[in-house]
Write an enzyme that holds these catalytic residues in place. Structure first.
Site, PDB file in Angstrom:
ATOM      1  N   PRO A 153       0.789  -1.230   0.000  1.00 43.90           N
ATOM      2  CA  PRO A 153       0.000   0.000   0.000  1.00 43.90           C
ATOM      3  C   PRO A 153       0.822   1.281   0.000  1.00 43.90           C
ATOM      4  CG  PRO A 153      -0.097  -1.076   2.139  1.00 43.90           C
ATOM      5  CD  PRO A 153       0.543  -2.047   1.188  1.00 43.90           C
ATOM      6  N   ASN A 154       0.327   2.223  -0.769  1.00 39.73           N
ATOM      7  CA  ASN A 154       0.876   3.589  -0.886  1.00 39.73           C
ATOM      8  C   ASN A 154       2.165   3.666  -1.693  1.00 39.73           C
ATOM      9  OD1 ASN A 154      -1.198   4.844   0.733  1.00 39.73           O
ATOM     10  ND2 ASN A 154      -0.258   3.815   2.492  1.00 39.73           N
ATOM     11  N   ARG A 165       5.161  10.794  -2.732  1.00 43.15           N
ATOM     12  CA  ARG A 165       4.882  10.543  -1.328  1.00 43.15           C
ATOM     13  C   ARG A 165       6.122  10.812  -0.461  1.00 43.15           C
ATOM     14  NH1 ARG A 165       4.714   4.500   1.205  1.00 43.15           N
ATOM     15  NH2 ARG A 165       4.096   5.159   3.281  1.00 43.15           N
ATOM     16  N   TYR A 204      11.310   8.821   1.116  1.00 39.17           N
ATOM     17  CA  TYR A 204      11.339   7.751   0.106  1.00 39.17           C
ATOM     18  C   TYR A 204      12.035   8.142  -1.200  1.00 39.17           C
ATOM     19  CZ  TYR A 204       7.942   5.724   3.306  1.00 39.17           C
ATOM     20  OH  TYR A 204       7.325   5.233   4.424  1.00 39.17           O
ATOM     21  N   ASN A 251       8.019  -5.711  -0.703  1.00 40.51           N
ATOM     22  CA  ASN A 251       7.928  -4.550   0.176  1.00 40.51           C
ATOM     23  C   ASN A 251       6.454  -4.452   0.541  1.00 40.51           C
ATOM     24  OD1 ASN A 251       7.826  -2.140   1.498  1.00 40.51           O
ATOM     25  ND2 ASN A 251       9.052  -0.988   0.029  1.00 40.51           N
ATOM     26  N   ALA A 258       3.195  -0.724   4.833  1.00 36.45           N
ATOM     27  CA  ALA A 258       2.602  -0.687   6.177  1.00 36.45           C
ATOM     28  C   ALA A 258       2.115  -2.067   6.636  1.00 36.45           C
ATOM     29  CB  ALA A 258       1.451   0.313   6.210  1.00 36.45           C
ATOM     30  N   HIS A 261       4.040  -4.313   9.129  1.00 37.62           N
ATOM     31  CA  HIS A 261       3.959  -4.106  10.571  1.00 37.62           C
ATOM     32  C   HIS A 261       2.632  -4.581  11.175  1.00 37.62           C
ATOM     33  CE1 HIS A 261       7.329  -1.717   9.349  1.00 37.62           C
ATOM     34  NE2 HIS A 261       6.577  -0.820   8.739  1.00 37.62           N
ATOM     35  N   ASP A 265       1.669 -15.487   7.108  1.00 44.65           N
ATOM     36  CA  ASP A 265       1.276 -16.891   6.907  1.00 44.65           C
ATOM     37  C   ASP A 265       1.461 -17.326   5.449  1.00 44.65           C
ATOM     38  OD1 ASP A 265       0.652 -17.071   9.568  1.00 44.65           O
ATOM     39  OD2 ASP A 265      -1.529 -17.079   9.301  1.00 44.65           O
ATOM     40  N   GLU A 296      12.718  -9.419   1.852  1.00 44.04           N
ATOM     41  CA  GLU A 296      11.929  -8.244   2.257  1.00 44.04           C
ATOM     42  C   GLU A 296      12.750  -6.983   1.986  1.00 44.04           C
ATOM     43  OE1 GLU A 296      11.201  -8.230   6.496  1.00 44.04           O
ATOM     44  OE2 GLU A 296       9.917  -6.441   6.392  1.00 44.04           O
ATOM     45  N   HIS A 312      12.720  -2.653   2.322  1.00 43.16           N
ATOM     46  CA  HIS A 312      12.148  -1.351   2.707  1.00 43.16           C
ATOM     47  C   HIS A 312      13.071  -0.280   2.165  1.00 43.16           C
ATOM     48  CE1 HIS A 312       9.142  -3.106   5.284  1.00 43.16           C
ATOM     49  NE2 HIS A 312      10.081  -3.900   5.775  1.00 43.16           N
ATOM     50  N   SER A 360      13.162   2.907   3.099  1.00 40.05           N
ATOM     51  CA  SER A 360      13.672   3.702   4.225  1.00 40.05           C
ATOM     52  C   SER A 360      14.235   2.773   5.306  1.00 40.05           C
ATOM     53  CB  SER A 360      12.542   4.553   4.816  1.00 40.05           C
ATOM     54  OG  SER A 360      11.552   3.717   5.397  1.00 40.05           O
ATOM     55  N   ARG A 366      13.105   5.131  12.364  1.00 42.29           N
ATOM     56  CA  ARG A 366      11.812   5.826  12.321  1.00 42.29           C
ATOM     57  C   ARG A 366      10.962   5.455  13.538  1.00 42.29           C
ATOM     58  NH1 ARG A 366       9.347   5.097   6.564  1.00 42.29           N
ATOM     59  NH2 ARG A 366       8.039   6.802   7.353  1.00 42.29           N
ATOM     60  N   ARG A 393       7.265   0.900  13.447  1.00 46.96           N
ATOM     61  CA  ARG A 393       7.840   0.335  12.218  1.00 46.96           C
ATOM     62  C   ARG A 393       8.976  -0.646  12.520  1.00 46.96           C
ATOM     63  NH1 ARG A 393       5.624   3.735   8.176  1.00 46.96           N
ATOM     64  NH2 ARG A 393       5.209   5.787   9.049  1.00 46.96           N
TER      65      ARG A 393
END
Ligand code: DQA
Length: 162
Positions: A27-28, A35, A40, A91, A94, A97, A104, A115, A117, A119, A124, A128
C-alpha cells in the site's frame, strides 16, 4: 486497482525454464516519487519497476512487478508465487507491521523471498520496528533506497543458482 507489468522473457531464461521473480509492492507505494520524498526519494514505482526489470533481463531472468493497496491481493499473489515464481521480492509497506495473513502466506513458500524497505525503518517510529514479514523470509534489506530491489534480486539469483 492492481498494477501488473511483465518484462519480456529473455532467451536465456526461456531456455533454462526459469520462472519469473515476483516483485510485490504494498500500500501507498504506487505514490512513490510524490509521497514524502524526504523519506522515500523521488523515484516513482514505474521507474523502480523499469530498473528491476532491466536488472533481471541482464541476468537472463524475468521480473513480474505487481502493486496493490489491498492485503488480500498481496496474499493471493504470494500464494500464486508458490507455483509460478522462482523467488519473491516483497515490500509489504505498512502491512509489514500489521499483517499476519501476509506472514502466513510467506511461511508457505519454499522459494527464496527477500523483504525490502526503501527507508531505514529502525531510524523511524517504533511501530515500524517490528515486521511480520522478517521472520519468514531469507533476508531483509532496508534503508538503502531503491537500490534495495536490485540487491534483493541478486540475492535471490545467488540463492537459486546454488
Ligand atoms: C516502507 C516502510 C514502511 O514502514 C512504510 O509503511 C511504507 C514503506 C519502506 O519502503 O521504507 O509504506 O516499507
Amino acid at each position: 486497482m492492481a498494477k501488473k507489468s511483465v518484462s519480456a522473457k529473455s532467451p536465456a531464461a526461456q531456455a533454462k525454464g526459469v520462472k519469473p521473480v515476483y516483485v510485490l509492492n504494498g500500500p501507498n507505494l504506487n505514490l512513490l516519487g510524490l509521497r514524502e520524498p524526504e523519506i522515500y526519494g523521488r523515484t516513482s514505482l514505474a521507474d523502480i519497476e523499469k530498473l528491476v526489470t532491466a536488472h533481471a533481463k541482464a541476468r537472463g531472468i524475468t521480473a513480474l512487478c505487481l502493486q496493490s493497496n489491498h492485503e488480500g491481493e498481496l496474499v493471493t499473489w504470494i500464494q500464486e508465487a508458490r507455483s509460478m515464481a522462482s523467488g519473491v521480492i516483497i515490500n509489504a509497506a505498512a502491512y509489514s507491521h500489521t499483517s499476519v495473513a501476509i506472514h502466513d502466506a510467506l511461511a508457505m513458500l519454499d522459494i527464496p523471498a527477500v523483504e525490502v524497505h526503501i527507508s531505514n525503518v529502525y531510524k523511524r517510529e517504533e511501530f515500524r520496528h517490528y515486521s511480520f514479514v522478517s521472520s519468514v523470509v531469507k533476508g531483509v534489506i532496508c534503508g538503502l533506497g531503491v537500490q534495495g530491489y536490485t540487491l534483493a534480486l541478486d540475492a535471490i539469483l545467488a540463492d537459486i543458482s546454488k
